[in-house]
Scaffold this motif. Structure first.
Motif, PDB file in Angstrom:
ATOM      1  N   GLU A  46       0.836  -1.195   0.000  1.00  0.00           N
ATOM      2  CA  GLU A  46       0.000   0.000   0.000  1.00  0.00           C
ATOM      3  C   GLU A  46       0.874   1.248   0.000  1.00  0.00           C
ATOM      4  O   GLU A  46       1.691   1.450   0.908  1.00  0.00           O
ATOM      5  N   GLY A  47       0.728   2.069  -1.023  1.00  0.00           N
ATOM      6  CA  GLY A  47       1.478   3.311  -1.110  1.00  0.00           C
ATOM      7  C   GLY A  47       0.824   4.418  -0.300  1.00  0.00           C
ATOM      8  O   GLY A  47      -0.093   4.178   0.480  1.00  0.00           O
ATOM      9  N   ASN A  66       6.729   8.125 -13.620  1.00  0.00           N
ATOM     10  CA  ASN A  66       5.791   8.846 -12.747  1.00  0.00           C
ATOM     11  C   ASN A  66       4.562   8.018 -12.375  1.00  0.00           C
ATOM     12  O   ASN A  66       3.448   8.541 -12.265  1.00  0.00           O
ATOM     13  N   ALA A  67       4.769   6.744 -12.158  1.00  0.00           N
ATOM     14  CA  ALA A  67       3.669   5.881 -11.733  1.00  0.00           C
ATOM     15  C   ALA A  67       3.292   6.173 -10.283  1.00  0.00           C
ATOM     16  O   ALA A  67       4.149   6.458  -9.443  1.00  0.00           O
ATOM     17  N   ASP A  68       2.011   6.086 -10.004  1.00  0.00           N
ATOM     18  CA  ASP A  68       1.518   6.109  -8.631  1.00  0.00           C
ATOM     19  C   ASP A  68       1.299   4.693  -8.119  1.00  0.00           C
ATOM     20  O   ASP A  68       1.315   4.445  -6.908  1.00  0.00           O
ATOM     21  N   LEU A 110       4.848   4.109  -3.652  1.00  0.00           N
ATOM     22  CA  LEU A 110       4.238   3.372  -4.759  1.00  0.00           C
ATOM     23  C   LEU A 110       3.342   2.256  -4.229  1.00  0.00           C
ATOM     24  O   LEU A 110       3.703   1.555  -3.278  1.00  0.00           O
ATOM     25  N   SER A 111       2.185   2.077  -4.821  1.00  0.00           N
ATOM     26  CA  SER A 111       1.334   0.925  -4.521  1.00  0.00           C
ATOM     27  C   SER A 111       1.634  -0.182  -5.518  1.00  0.00           C
ATOM     28  O   SER A 111       1.852   0.085  -6.710  1.00  0.00           O
ATOM     29  N   VAL A 112       1.664  -1.416  -5.025  1.00  0.00           N
ATOM     30  CA  VAL A 112       1.959  -2.567  -5.879  1.00  0.00           C
ATOM     31  C   VAL A 112       0.775  -3.526  -5.860  1.00  0.00           C
ATOM     32  O   VAL A 112       0.411  -4.069  -4.813  1.00  0.00           O
ATOM     33  N   PHE A 113       0.172  -3.734  -7.028  1.00  0.00           N
ATOM     34  CA  PHE A 113      -0.892  -4.720  -7.210  1.00  0.00           C
ATOM     35  C   PHE A 113      -0.318  -5.895  -8.004  1.00  0.00           C
ATOM     36  O   PHE A 113       0.418  -5.689  -8.977  1.00  0.00           O
ATOM     37  N   ALA A 114      -0.686  -7.112  -7.605  1.00  0.00           N
ATOM     38  CA  ALA A 114      -0.211  -8.296  -8.323  1.00  0.00           C
ATOM     39  C   ALA A 114      -1.330  -9.325  -8.414  1.00  0.00           C
ATOM     40  O   ALA A 114      -2.035  -9.565  -7.427  1.00  0.00           O
TER      41      ALA A 114
END
Length: 254
Positions: free
Chosen positions: A36-37, A62-64, A97-101
């Motif tokens: 969670e960003g 510039n990814a969020d 940064l938020s990471v979804f997988a």
């Protein structure tokens, strides 16, 4: 020009999970939000794997948030964030940064998943999921073509050399496929009565099976065959939420 909105992390997570039906699919990893960003999401960057090179490229773009097929955490991991694990996560936390997988849910989606997207690129028609094998799809080519011609077609799609096992001149009409490390489905594909099987990787015994059964085996690369589902899902979710989307490919010869 399409307006770009900012959405919450929770809204993005909800949209992805609803689209991919992840709660109903058992997997080897946590699907959904893995990190969670601390910023709302205006731009989603997609890629195959959450490698350090991809994370750095996404930050430079510039990814969020990022969406990947191969995430940061898997069942059986040692649980300590040291060495290369720490190196991957440090920039994630530093940039909020938020990471979804999503792993198997992203393979299995009936139209946006890796298998469905790969089948479309093969030019297959009448796509079906094999009975009792949700990760194995099959279909038919519009016209039969020689195995060598199909290898050339796959090589153009993947932009890499494709390994072919079996009869070079066999006419191929019906084929089955499973993207990534799907070589274990070769016997199930043979039982479907297909002429060829396409996947990403290969094991030693598949040479013998291909020659003994007459079913041609194509190994087109794990990474190369799994570039398309995450792009399709990213585009669909970005369009629904009104956010920007960019796919970044980090080349991988495997």
């Amino acid at each position: 020009m399409t307006a770009i909105y900012a959405v919450s992390i929770a809204d993005c997570d909800r949209a992805l999970n609803e689209l991919l039906l992840s709660k109903a699919i058992k997997d080897y990893c946590p699907n959904g939000l893995q990190v969670e960003g601390n910023r709302s999401i205006k731009k989603l960057v997609t890629g195959v794997s959450a490698s350090l090179a991809f994370i750095e490229a996404a930050i430079a773009a510039n990814a969020d948030a990022v969406l990947v097929h191969h995430g940061l955490f898997w069942k059986g991991d040692i649980g300590s964030l040291t060495g290369w694990r720490r190196a991957r996560l440090a920039p994630v936390f530093r940039h909020g940064l938020s990471v979804f997988a999503f792993h198997l849910p992203l393979d299995m989606h009936p139209s946006l998943g890796n298998n469905a997207q790969w089948g479309m690129r093969l030019g297959a028609q009448n796509l079906c999921v094999a009975p009792d094998e949700p990760l194995l799809m099959y279909g038919e080519l519009p016209e039969a073509q020689r195995a060598l011609a199909l290898r050339e077609h796959i090589a153009k799609i993947t932009e890499r050399k494709v390994l072919m096992l079996g009869m070079e001149n066999r006419p191929i009409k019906r084929l089955a496929w499973c993207t990534g490390g799907g070589q274990g489905y070769f016997e199930a594909a043979i039982d479907l009565g297909v002429d060829a099987f396409v996947t990403g990787e290969v094991s030693e015994q598949h040479t013998h099976l291909a020659h003994e059964t007459g079913v041609v085996f194509f190994a087109a690369g794990h990474h190369a065959t799994e570039r398309y589902g995450v792009q399709a899902v990213g585009e669909a979710v970005a369009a629904k939420l009104g956010i920007a989307h960019q796919f970044i490919d980090i080349p991988n010869p495997v």
